[in-house]
Design a protein around this motif. Structure first.
Motif, PDB file in Angstrom:
ATOM      1  N   SER A  93       0.471   4.246   0.005  1.00 32.15           N
ATOM      2  CA  SER A  93       0.106   5.411   0.829  1.00 32.15           C
ATOM      3  C   SER A  93       0.726   5.324   2.217  1.00 32.15           C
ATOM      4  O   SER A  93       0.861   6.341   2.909  1.00 32.15           O
ATOM      5  N   SER A  94       1.133   4.127   2.631  1.00 34.98           N
ATOM      6  CA  SER A  94       1.678   3.966   3.986  1.00 34.98           C
ATOM      7  C   SER A  94       2.947   3.104   4.036  1.00 34.98           C
ATOM      8  O   SER A  94       3.568   3.006   5.089  1.00 34.98           O
ATOM      9  N   GLU A  95       3.323   2.478   2.916  1.00 29.04           N
ATOM     10  CA  GLU A  95       4.483   1.583   2.913  1.00 29.04           C
ATOM     11  C   GLU A  95       5.515   2.045   1.892  1.00 29.04           C
ATOM     12  O   GLU A  95       5.196   2.664   0.886  1.00 29.04           O
ATOM     13  N   SER A  96       6.761   1.712   2.184  1.00 31.85           N
ATOM     14  CA  SER A  96       7.860   1.974   1.244  1.00 31.85           C
ATOM     15  C   SER A  96       8.334   0.640   0.667  1.00 31.85           C
ATOM     16  O   SER A  96       8.439  -0.360   1.384  1.00 31.85           O
ATOM     17  N   GLU A 109      -3.042   2.532  -3.406  1.00 35.87           N
ATOM     18  CA  GLU A 109      -2.881   3.632  -2.447  1.00 35.87           C
ATOM     19  C   GLU A 109      -4.153   3.728  -1.631  1.00 35.87           C
ATOM     20  O   GLU A 109      -5.165   4.289  -2.081  1.00 35.87           O
ATOM     21  N   GLY A 110      -4.102   3.159  -0.412  1.00 32.61           N
ATOM     22  CA  GLY A 110      -5.286   3.117   0.434  1.00 32.61           C
ATOM     23  C   GLY A 110      -6.370   2.276  -0.209  1.00 32.61           C
ATOM     24  O   GLY A 110      -6.111   1.163  -0.703  1.00 32.61           O
ATOM     25  N   ASP A 166       0.881  -1.172   0.000  1.00 32.47           N
ATOM     26  CA  ASP A 166       0.000   0.000   0.000  1.00 32.47           C
ATOM     27  C   ASP A 166       0.919   1.222   0.000  1.00 32.47           C
ATOM     28  O   ASP A 166       1.513   1.568   1.027  1.00 32.47           O
TER      29      ASP A 166
END
Length: 297
Positions: A90-93, A184-185, A88
């Motif tokens: 939006s929150s993970e690299s 993304e989300g 995801d």
């Protein structure tokens, strides 16, 4: 009485001379016929042997190129299915996964990058930043990814121009791109995964490969554009020419062609998936028996 003996002697000598001349001419004619027949047979045999050896060599080079491309395609699959698809954004690299895969393949890979559909760079390794005001959405490697989203696409060799930094400014690469799904989300969107292959790693597969004396091997795309050629600098400068556009229409196998007034044997082998062709060129005079030593023999 003496005249009769002389006459008979002359007559006998005449017969002997005639017989000798007849057998001499016959022997010479037979020798010439046998020599010509042997020459033709040896010439054909040498030509066929060279063709078989060329075919074997070109097939071997083609397999090396195919293995090289499959390795890169497996890397692309690992990047997509092992990192991008499970993340995801939006929150993970995904930098650590990209870095790990890059480090394992850096001998053949110049850089890896991920872009959104509007050309925004999401991730890149090794750490790089895209050049200011550069729009990649019109580039061929980018647009090709969306034309056939189920395929991976190889570009022709070009200078790497996307990223800032003196190290990469003049590096020749071949781009492998594909459409990917970005999460993304709660929403998903399309993006493009780019893997730039170091051109030198492909060039290395052809180093030292020749088809006998004065022979050479080169690589073309499906439309005939030269991807590798041992004399590419001379071709680019216009000092010599190559018959690559015509060869693009040749089927796999051996072909006898006349180019710039010289006969030569051209051996072709297509590369799976890409449509690229490995081409071997052998001048016809190199494999002929028209040499002084052979004629004397």
């Amino acid at each position: 009485m003496k005249k009769k003996k002389n006459s008979r002697f002359l007559h006998n000598n005449s017969i002997r001379y005639t017989i000798f001349t007849y057998f001499t001419v016959t022997a010479l004619a037979a020798s010439l016929l046998i020599t010509f027949s042997l020459y033709q047979r040896l010439s054909t045999q040498v030509s066929e042997t060279v063709k078989e050896e060329n075919q074997s060599l070109i097939n071997q080079v083609a397999r090396s190129v195919e293995n090289y491309l499959r390795t890169v395609m497996r890397l692309s699959d690992s990047l997509y299915y092992g990192a991008i698809k499970n993340a995801d954004l939006s929150s993970e690299s995904i930098n650590s996964e990209f870095t790990l895969l890059y480090d394992n393949n850096k001998d053949s890979v110049d850089n890896i990058a991920l872009f959104t559909q509007d050309g925004t760079m999401v991730e890149a390794v090794p750490a790089s930043r895209i050049k200011t005001n550069l729009d990649v959405t019109g580039d061929e490697w980018f647009t090709n990814a969306f034309e056939k989203t189920e395929n991976q696409h190889f570009s022709n060799p070009h200078v790497q121009y996307i990223f800032d930094g003196n190290e990469n400014q003049y590096r020749w690469v071949i781009s492998l791109s594909r459409a990917v799904e970005l999460t993304e989300g709660p929403s998903t969107a399309q993006g493009v995964l780019l893997v730039d292959l170091s051109y030198s790693s492909l060039e290395h597969l052809f180093n030292g490969v020749t088809t006998g004396t004065d022979g050479y091997v080169y690589l073309i795309s499906s439309d005939g554009e030269i991807l590798y050629h041992p004399k590419i600098q001379l071709i680019d400068s216009g000092r010599i020419q190559e018959n690559n556009l015509a060869v693009a229409g040749y089927k796999d196998g051996n072909h006898l062609e006349k180019f710039e007034g010289k006969e030569r044997i051209v051996t072709v082998k297509s590369i799976g998936y890409t449509g690229w062709k490995v081409v071997g060129v052998t001048p016809k005079n190199v494999i002929s028996l028209n040499t002084i030593k052979t004629r004397l023999f």
